[in-house]
Structure formats: C-alpha cells, structure tokens
Design a protein around this motif. Structure first.
Motif, short mmCIF file in Angstrom:
data_model
loop_
_atom_site.label_atom_id
_atom_site.label_comp_id
_atom_site.label_asym_id
_atom_site.label_seq_id
_atom_site.Cartn_x
_atom_site.Cartn_y
_atom_site.Cartn_z
N GLY A 1 -63.91 21.87 -51.97
CA GLY A 1 -64.29 23.32 -51.53
C GLY A 1 -65.91 23.52 -52.66
N ILE B 1 -57.12 29.00 -57.14
CA ILE B 1 -56.54 29.16 -55.74
C ILE B 1 -56.14 30.84 -55.76
CG2 ILE B 1 -54.87 27.48 -56.71
CD1 ILE B 1 -52.48 28.97 -57.16
N LYS C 1 -60.04 37.63 -61.41
CA LYS C 1 -61.23 37.65 -61.79
C LYS C 1 -61.92 38.59 -62.12
CE LYS C 1 -60.97 33.56 -58.64
NZ LYS C 1 -61.58 32.18 -59.29
N ALA D 1 -62.75 18.20 -56.65
CA ALA D 1 -62.09 17.29 -55.38
C ALA D 1 -62.80 17.55 -53.71
CB ALA D 1 -61.02 16.87 -55.10
N CYS E 1 -56.53 16.22 -63.39
CA CYS E 1 -56.53 16.85 -65.09
C CYS E 1 -55.23 18.65 -63.99
CB CYS E 1 -57.45 17.08 -65.80
SG CYS E 1 -57.07 18.03 -67.39
N ASN F 1 -55.30 17.28 -57.95
CA ASN F 1 -56.01 16.10 -56.39
C ASN F 1 -55.60 15.06 -56.89
OD1 ASN F 1 -55.47 14.74 -54.12
ND2 ASN F 1 -55.70 17.05 -52.87
N VAL G 1 -63.80 28.07 -46.44
CA VAL G 1 -62.91 27.62 -47.17
C VAL G 1 -62.02 26.00 -46.93
CG1 VAL G 1 -60.43 28.73 -47.50
CG2 VAL G 1 -62.38 30.51 -47.31
N THR G 2 -62.09 25.86 -47.21
CA THR G 2 -61.31 24.36 -47.15
C THR G 2 -59.76 24.35 -47.31
OG1 THR G 2 -61.80 23.07 -49.37
CG2 THR G 2 -63.59 22.99 -47.74
N GLY G 3 -59.70 24.68 -48.07
CA GLY G 3 -58.10 24.09 -48.80
C GLY G 3 -56.87 25.42 -49.11
N LEU G 4 -57.73 26.42 -49.21
CA LEU G 4 -56.88 27.58 -49.85
C LEU G 4 -55.88 28.68 -48.66
CD1 LEU G 4 -59.54 29.62 -51.88
CD2 LEU G 4 -57.75 28.40 -52.46
N ALA H 1 -66.44 32.50 -49.03
CA ALA H 1 -67.31 31.38 -48.95
C ALA H 1 -66.36 30.03 -47.98
CB ALA H 1 -67.86 30.15 -49.80
N SER I 1 -65.19 36.96 -58.55
CA SER I 1 -65.19 36.15 -57.25
C SER I 1 -65.89 38.08 -56.13
CB SER I 1 -63.59 36.29 -56.38
OG SER I 1 -63.45 36.05 -55.13
N ASN J 1 -64.65 26.05 -62.51
CA ASN J 1 -64.05 26.71 -60.86
C ASN J 1 -62.98 26.11 -60.80
OD1 ASN J 1 -65.11 26.59 -58.36
ND2 ASN J 1 -64.28 24.53 -58.35
N ALA J 2 -61.61 25.76 -60.81
CA ALA J 2 -60.69 25.57 -59.65
C ALA J 2 -59.62 27.14 -59.70
CB ALA J 2 -59.80 24.53 -60.67
N1 LIG Z 1 -63.50 29.91 -50.49
C1 LIG Z 1 -63.70 31.38 -50.99
O1 LIG Z 1 -63.93 31.82 -49.88
C2 LIG Z 1 -64.21 32.01 -52.48
C3 LIG Z 1 -64.45 33.25 -53.10
C4 LIG Z 1 -64.82 33.92 -54.06
C5 LIG Z 1 -64.46 32.95 -55.26
N2 LIG Z 1 -64.08 31.53 -54.89
C6 LIG Z 1 -63.50 30.89 -56.14
O2 LIG Z 1 -64.34 30.06 -56.41
C7 LIG Z 1 -63.30 28.96 -57.24
C8 LIG Z 1 -63.38 27.31 -55.76
O3 LIG Z 1 -62.93 27.44 -54.68
P1 LIG Z 1 -62.87 26.90 -53.10
O4 LIG Z 1 -62.94 27.81 -52.11
O5 LIG Z 1 -63.67 26.03 -52.95
O6 LIG Z 1 -61.25 25.86 -53.43
P2 LIG Z 1 -60.83 25.12 -52.88
O7 LIG Z 1 -58.85 25.40 -52.63
O8 LIG Z 1 -61.83 24.29 -51.43
O9 LIG Z 1 -61.04 23.85 -53.91
C9 LIG Z 1 -60.21 24.27 -55.20
C10 LIG Z 1 -59.96 22.73 -56.19
O10 LIG Z 1 -59.62 23.20 -57.15
C11 LIG Z 1 -58.54 22.21 -57.45
N3 LIG Z 1 -57.59 22.29 -58.01
C12 LIG Z 1 -56.51 23.74 -57.38
N4 LIG Z 1 -55.17 23.69 -58.84
C13 LIG Z 1 -56.01 23.21 -59.90
C14 LIG Z 1 -55.92 22.96 -61.04
N5 LIG Z 1 -54.72 23.75 -61.58
N6 LIG Z 1 -56.10 22.44 -61.97
C15 LIG Z 1 -56.54 21.28 -61.71
N7 LIG Z 1 -57.70 21.80 -60.12
C16 LIG Z 1 -56.93 21.92 -59.68
C17 LIG Z 1 -57.86 21.77 -55.70
O11 LIG Z 1 -57.21 20.94 -55.87
C18 LIG Z 1 -58.81 21.79 -55.14
O12 LIG Z 1 -59.77 20.61 -54.98
C19 LIG Z 1 -62.23 29.11 -57.34
O13 LIG Z 1 -61.86 29.86 -58.15
C20 LIG Z 1 -62.03 29.81 -56.19
O14 LIG Z 1 -61.22 31.28 -56.43
C21 LIG Z 1 -63.92 30.93 -53.88
#
Ligand SMILES: NC(=O)c1ccc[n+]([C@@H]2O[C@H](COP(=O)([O-])OP(=O)(O)OC[C@H]3O[C@@H](n4cnc5c(N)ncnc54)[C@H](O)[C@@H]3O)[C@@H](O)[C@H]2O)c1
Length: 262
Positions: free
Chosen positions: A19, A97, A158, A17, A66, A41, A189-192, A187, A141, A94-95
């Motif tokens: 990120g 948190i 991870k 949705a 889901c 979401n 970050v939007t929602g974390l 990367a 990660s 990908n999902a």
């Molecule tokens: N952003 C970073 O800096 C970074 C760095 C390394 C790894 N990651 C990994 O990349 C992936 C994506 O990260 P992001 O930064 O885009 O996160 P984000 O929070 O921007 O997006 C994550 C999405 O996953 C959804 N989500 C969360 N829990 C869920 C669940 N139980 N079932 C289905 N959907 C769910 C959220 O609603 C959101 O839309 C993650 O696995 C994160 O650990 C991110």
C-alpha cells in the motif's frame, strides 16, 4: 529552515509491506534515502524487503515484524533501525486500518500506534536530549477533516491523530522535532476491507464524492510536504485534482480548495 534533502536520510516507516507505506518506502529509496520498515505481516514484509533490496541494494533497506500497538516491540525495532543506520531522520506513522466493528482495535492501531511512534521517535530526535532533530509525519485521511456517515470510528481516529500532530507542533520549540500530517483522499486500495466486508473503494464511493488520487500523486505529495522549507505543523491534502498545504476547509467536490501549492 533550509529545504530538506532526502538523499542520505534514514526513514522509519510503519505498515510498509504494501500500500501507501510501500509506495513511500520506494519513493525514499529512489531518492537515495535509506529505509527501515515494520509491519505485522511477516510474509509480505519479507517479500517486500527482498524486492526493495534487489532494486535499491540490501545495504539501504531493513525490515522487522512489529505491531505498532505493542510499545515494547515498537521500541525494540526502532532501536534496531538506529543500530543498523546510526540514527533515524524521518518517522512516518503510516500503519492504519478500517474496522468499524472493532473500535478498540481500530483506535489502538490508528491512534495509539502513531502516538507510540511519535513518542519513540521524539525521544530519539530531541536535540535537547542529545538527538539530531528530525521530522515526524503522521498519516491522517480526508476523514481527518470530513465526517463520513458510515465511518464514524475511523473518522474519530483520523481527526484525533491530526489534532495530536497539530498540538505537538505548537510546542516545537521545546521538543525540537517537526510534525506534519498527511491527509489524502481515497487512494488505490490494496488490502483494506470495510466492516461490512465490502471493499473500501465501494464503501467510500457512498461516503465521499471525490475522485481518488493515484499512488504516485500521494507519494509525490508526501515528498512535497517533507521537503517544505517551513513544515512544522503543516498538513498536506492530496486529491486527484490538487495538492494543498496548510489549514484548508475540505469540500468533497474540490471547489473550495485554495490552490496553495502544486
Ligand atoms: N488507501 C486509502 O484510500 C487511504 C485513504 C486515506 C488514508 N489512508 C491511510 O493511509 C494508511 C495506509 O493505508 P493503505 O491503504 O496503504 O493500507 P494497506 O492496508 O494497503 O497497508 C497497511 C499496512 O499496514 C500494516 N498494518 C496493519 N496493522 C498494523 C499494525 N498493527 N502494526 C503494523 N503494521 C500494520 C498492514 O499489514 C499493511 O501492510 C493508513 O493509515 C490509512 O488509514 C488510506
């Protein structure tokens, strides 16, 4: 194995949705792939679906609500994608948190979620069970390589999913689907949010001294990984400075990266 052509391939992406997941969905659609994505979401998922459908055509994209920890619902939505597009070629788990203060939830989403997704996709892709084969990419990660003092549970998930992915790739002959891990530095970050309520970027700045890559760099790296000629068991690491494939020892300064591929 011949280089992988994205055009016409069907992608199933979890947590798209917003990120990185959304970025990967846009990347696949812009290369003329088809995308079915899931997310917890519902509101954001629907608005993302509407935006993607407007740009890339409603016939090329689908969405369902889901939670990846709900195995039954996950299987239903995967079947929904198969019914809609005929099959799935690329599974992207990908999902994920952050959530050091909720380790059970963290482990369920970051570790059991991709394991659920891998098993479901494998059941569909296995050629020895009548499937067409396929590619499964699990999102790790930098924390999948590197120990971060204030993110121990996140690192465990991870590193766990990277090990799970690598282990499965060793029995590739039996399962006849390919496994890869995408590992990227912090990367945009939007929602974390961190367990302490601080934005992830602040928290990570205290943990890792790497410069974050852009979303475009991560998406570009993803498609380099996906279209590798020999990809089973490969991983890719993306940082601001360089994109690397294979087993590399990560060093936060970037000094030790062997420049295997650009
Ligand atoms: N952003 C970073 O800096 C970074 C760095 C390394 C790894 N990651 C990994 O990349 C992936 C994506 O990260 P992001 O930064 O885009 O996160 P984000 O929070 O921007 O997006 C994550 C999405 O996953 C959804 N989500 C969360 N829990 C869920 C669940 N139980 N079932 C289905 N959907 C769910 C959220 O609603 C959101 O839309 C993650 O696995 C994160 O650990 C991110």
């Amino acid at each position: 194995m011949p280089a992988f052509e994205v055009k016409g391939k069907v992608f199933f992406i979890t947590g798209a949705a917003e990120g990185l997941g959304r970025g990967l969905a846009e990347g696949a659609l812009s290369k003329q792939g088809k995308v079915f994505f899931i997310d917890v979401n519902e509101g954001l998922g629907k608005s993302t679906l509407a935006e993607l459908a407007e740009v890339h055509g409603p016939e090329n994209v689908g969405f369902a609500v889901c939670d990846v920890t709900n195995r039954q619902r996950f299987e239903e939505t995967f079947q929904e994608a198969v019914d809609r597009f005929g099959h799935v070629d690329v599974m992207v788990n990908n999902a994920g948190i952050l959530g050091e203060n909720r380790p059970q939830v963290l482990i369920s989403i970051n570790l059991l979620g991709p394991i659920n997704g891998t098993e479901i996709a494998q059941g569909h892709m296995r050629k020895d069970k009548g499937g067409k084969g396929g590619r499964i990419i699990n999102m790790s990660s930098v924390a999948g390589f590197y120990n971060v003092f204030n993110l121990p549970a996140y690192c465990a998930t991870k590193q766990g999913i990277r090990s799970y992915t690598k282990s499965l790739s060793l029995v590739q002959d039996k399962v006849i689907s390919d496994f890869q891990a995408l590992c990227q530095s912090k990367a945009p970050v939007t929602g974390l949010e961190s367990a302490t309520g601080k934005p992830l970027a602040d928290l990570m700045a205290h943990s890792l001294s790497t410069v974050p890559p852009t979303l475009e760099q991560v998406v570009d790296g993803f498609f380099k990984l996906l279209t590798l000629e020999r990809m089973n068991g490969a991983h890719l690491m993306v940082t601001k400075e360089i994109t690397t494939f294979g087993e590399v020892d990560f060093h936060p300064t970037g000094d030790s990266y062997p420049p295997l591929a650009k």
